[in-house]
Design a protein around this motif. Sequence first.
Motif, short mmCIF file in Angstrom:
data_model
loop_
_atom_site.label_atom_id
_atom_site.label_comp_id
_atom_site.label_asym_id
_atom_site.label_seq_id
_atom_site.Cartn_x
_atom_site.Cartn_y
_atom_site.Cartn_z
N PRO A 189 10.62 4.19 -1.25
CA PRO A 189 11.79 4.50 -0.48
C PRO A 189 11.72 2.90 0.22
N TYR A 190 12.80 2.83 0.93
CA TYR A 190 13.13 1.66 1.70
C TYR A 190 13.02 0.28 0.96
N PRO A 191 13.60 0.07 -0.20
CA PRO A 191 13.57 -1.20 -0.82
C PRO A 191 14.15 -2.36 0.06
N ASN A 192 15.10 -2.27 0.97
CA ASN A 192 15.50 -3.05 1.86
C ASN A 192 14.59 -3.51 2.69
N ARG A 193 13.78 -2.67 3.34
CA ARG A 193 12.55 -3.11 4.19
C ARG A 193 11.56 -3.90 3.37
N TYR A 194 11.33 -3.59 2.30
CA TYR A 194 10.29 -4.26 1.35
C TYR A 194 10.69 -5.70 1.17
N PHE A 195 11.80 -5.90 0.61
CA PHE A 195 12.43 -7.33 0.40
C PHE A 195 12.47 -8.10 1.66
N ALA A 196 12.96 -7.40 2.61
CA ALA A 196 12.91 -7.97 3.90
C ALA A 196 11.69 -8.53 4.58
N GLY A 197 10.80 -8.01 4.04
CA GLY A 197 9.37 -8.38 4.45
C GLY A 197 8.92 -9.86 3.97
N PHE A 198 9.60 -10.40 2.95
CA PHE A 198 9.36 -11.82 2.44
C PHE A 198 10.06 -12.73 3.31
N THR A 199 11.00 -12.41 4.17
CA THR A 199 11.61 -13.39 4.88
C THR A 199 10.54 -14.63 5.70
N PRO A 200 9.53 -13.81 6.21
CA PRO A 200 8.61 -14.82 7.02
C PRO A 200 8.33 -16.26 6.11
N PHE A 201 8.07 -15.97 4.75
CA PHE A 201 7.77 -17.07 3.91
C PHE A 201 8.98 -18.10 4.01
N LEU A 202 10.29 -17.56 4.03
CA LEU A 202 11.35 -18.43 4.04
C LEU A 202 11.45 -19.31 5.42
N SER A 203 11.31 -18.57 6.41
CA SER A 203 11.29 -19.13 7.82
C SER A 203 9.98 -20.43 8.02
N GLU A 204 8.90 -19.89 7.32
CA GLU A 204 7.77 -21.02 7.35
C GLU A 204 8.14 -22.09 6.44
N ASN A 205 8.94 -22.16 5.71
CA ASN A 205 9.19 -23.12 4.63
C ASN A 205 10.50 -23.61 4.70
N ILE A 206 11.35 -23.47 5.75
CA ILE A 206 12.68 -23.63 5.82
C ILE A 206 12.89 -25.08 6.14
N ALA A 207 11.93 -26.04 6.09
CA ALA A 207 12.21 -27.46 6.09
C ALA A 207 12.45 -28.19 4.63
N PRO A 209 14.00 -28.50 1.17
CA PRO A 209 15.61 -28.34 0.85
C PRO A 209 15.88 -27.42 0.11
N HIS A 210 15.07 -26.82 -0.72
CA HIS A 210 15.50 -25.82 -1.72
C HIS A 210 15.57 -24.35 -0.81
N ILE A 211 14.52 -24.29 0.00
CA ILE A 211 14.53 -22.89 0.86
C ILE A 211 15.96 -23.23 1.85
N VAL A 212 16.17 -24.17 2.34
CA VAL A 212 17.20 -24.26 3.38
C VAL A 212 18.53 -24.02 2.50
N GLY A 213 18.78 -24.58 1.39
CA GLY A 213 19.79 -24.48 0.54
C GLY A 213 19.98 -23.06 0.10
N LEU A 214 18.97 -22.34 -0.17
CA LEU A 214 18.92 -20.70 -0.65
C LEU A 214 19.45 -20.06 0.58
N VAL A 215 18.96 -20.26 1.94
CA VAL A 215 19.29 -19.58 2.99
C VAL A 215 21.04 -19.83 3.30
N THR A 216 21.11 -21.15 3.42
CA THR A 216 22.61 -21.48 3.88
C THR A 216 23.72 -20.99 2.64
N ASP A 217 23.29 -20.88 1.44
CA ASP A 217 24.01 -20.51 0.37
C ASP A 217 24.30 -18.96 0.56
N ALA A 218 23.38 -18.09 0.82
CA ALA A 218 23.33 -16.63 1.17
C ALA A 218 24.39 -16.34 2.31
#
Length: 282
Positions: A189-207, A209-218
Amino acid sequence: MTLIADSGATKTDWRLVSADGQSRSLPTDGISPYYQSTEQITDTLRAQLLPQLDDVVVNRIYFYGTGCISPAVNQRVADALRAALPALDTVDVNSDMLGAARGASGHEPGIVCILGTGSNACCYDGQDITHGIQSLGFWLGDEGSGGYLGKTLVREVFQEQLPAELRDAFQARYALDRATLLENAYRKPYPNRYFAGFTPFLSENIAHPHIVGLVTDAFRLFLTTYVRRFPEADQWPVHFVGSIAHYFAGPLQEAVGQTGLTMGRILKAPAERLVEYHQKAV
């Protein structure tokens, strides 16, 4: 006493408001009426909320929750609230979208967006939602949300679209294999919560260029899919509510600028301003 609740898929922020206007926060797990029965919601309330009330008698609840978009679902939540808190005189159940709108825009008109575990957007006249585009949920929509960002990140890891140094850092942290991924995506259950649990990795690597592009594109996809379709998009400010909007404010502001919109407020959560809204509405 009055309870005001801002409930997402992951957590619920309850505010207990006394007659003199003082409030305190009472956190519990999120309530997802699409996935939970009345009995399951009641059990959560009894186990997590009631012990924090210290025998305070609650007379009124204003509940704003994810998935509360139909009379049947709203009634399910209301029944659970009344079962857990039998002294209630008033139970007002509304969507988390209306809660976000009233919190972010108060009594002024604006376009209001939720960017948390899920995503949504609406036009708000200062009292009620006038129109919006109904969310199709995690698998069919939720662009720009924590679930969407995490899903995009994991897909790029397994399809080897993510730069090698980021893939190595991801696997060093999560050691995620395909079987575990698919089990959480399609069987648990709750696949949305599961995948949202990976966002700290994005936040920690937001500097990166690929990550900031991924987030901005979304975010840009979210804005062009939903917000830009509103006739009011060129006239009203666009407000954002949710942890994703809060933690990724830089890429969000960039996407807003790229789509020619006017940036409004960014709130991590609307609960405190919802207290102000209901005090002014009295």
